[in-house]
Design a protein around this motif. Structure first.
Motif, mmCIF file in Angstrom:
data_model
loop_
_atom_site.group_PDB
_atom_site.id
_atom_site.type_symbol
_atom_site.label_atom_id
_atom_site.label_comp_id
_atom_site.label_asym_id
_atom_site.label_seq_id
_atom_site.Cartn_x
_atom_site.Cartn_y
_atom_site.Cartn_z
ATOM 1 N N TYR A 9 45.839 47.998 40.024
ATOM 2 C CA TYR A 9 45.025 46.905 39.467
ATOM 3 C C TYR A 9 45.771 46.221 38.326
ATOM 4 N N GLU A 13 47.180 42.339 38.182
ATOM 5 C CA GLU A 13 46.798 41.417 37.103
ATOM 6 C C GLU A 13 48.033 40.824 36.424
ATOM 7 N N THR A 53 31.147 34.571 30.833
ATOM 8 C CA THR A 53 32.375 33.963 30.323
ATOM 9 C C THR A 53 32.057 32.673 29.574
ATOM 10 N N GLN A 165 37.246 40.016 40.421
ATOM 11 C CA GLN A 165 37.375 40.734 39.157
ATOM 12 C C GLN A 165 38.599 40.248 38.364
ATOM 13 N N ILE A 166 39.723 40.123 39.026
ATOM 14 C CA ILE A 166 40.919 39.653 38.326
ATOM 15 C C ILE A 166 40.750 38.182 37.930
ATOM 16 N N GLU A 168 37.965 36.756 37.034
ATOM 17 C CA GLU A 168 37.136 36.754 35.821
ATOM 18 C C GLU A 168 37.890 37.315 34.619
ATOM 19 N N ASP A 169 38.741 38.313 34.829
ATOM 20 C CA ASP A 169 39.568 38.836 33.737
ATOM 21 C C ASP A 169 40.439 37.724 33.160
#
Length: 186
Positions: A9, A13, A53, A165-166, A168-169
């Motif tokens: 993960y 990223e 966010t 997920q990435i 949003e990261d």
């Protein structure tokens, strides 16, 4: 037990961060500062994780970046007033929750920022369409292929990965990157 998946993960990223278009980040920052300099309001919104966010952006600019400035940023997060959002959703449909809040409020120096991982959320697209009809500058913050949103907005920041997920990261990294730079520059 989870080390291999954790490392995979993190590595994914890092790869995505290296692919980011720094010119689009610069364009986003320039538009935000332009709205600020021209006393414009900056409307921001999203659904689900993107709503969180958007709230975080509002907090970081209205408090963090603004803390030592005489004139403050005026970020307004359209998804933060749950009673208003629910009333609009109940009375006229969830697809209208953001557009409705922009009606009668937009001024020529304002900026509208939409966050949508997929870039295809109907309520987000309707709000951007309305803002464009009012000749308001728009920014889309997306992931995946950018969806319809990336093609509608004036400025597009896209996280080029098919992973929510990435995506949003990295949207949060964009927020904190801008906050860090602007706290030094303004």
């Amino acid at each position: 037990m989870y080390k291999q998946e954790i490392e995979a993960y993190i590595n994914k990223e890092i790869e995505v961060i290296k692919l980011l278009d720094t010119s689009s980040i610069n364009d986003v920052m320039t538009a935000i500062v332009e709205a600020y300099n021209n006393d414009g309001s900056i409307y921001i919104f999203g659904n689900g994780g993107s709503a969180s966010t958007a709230s975080h952006f509002q907090n970081d600019f209205n408090k963090g970046v603004s803390e030592k400035l005489g004139k403050k940023f005026n970020f307004i997060c359209l998804n933060d007033n749950v009673p208003t959002v629910m009333a609009i959703a109940n009375d006229s449909g969830y697809e209208n929750v953001f557009e409705y809040q922009l009606h009668g409020r937009l001024k020529k120096n304002d900026l509208v920022i939409a966050i949508s991982g997929s870039g295809n959320s109907e309520n987000v697209l309707r709000a951007i369409k309305y803002a464009k009809e009012q000749s308001i500058k728009t920014i889309g913050i997306t992931g995946f292929d950018g969806g319809k949103l990336a093609r509608m907005v004036d400025i597009s920041f896209n996280v080029p990965i098919d992973d929510m997920q990435i995506t949003e990261d990295v949207h949060m990294i964009l927020d904190h990157l801008m906050m860090s730079v602007l706290m030094k520059k303004l």
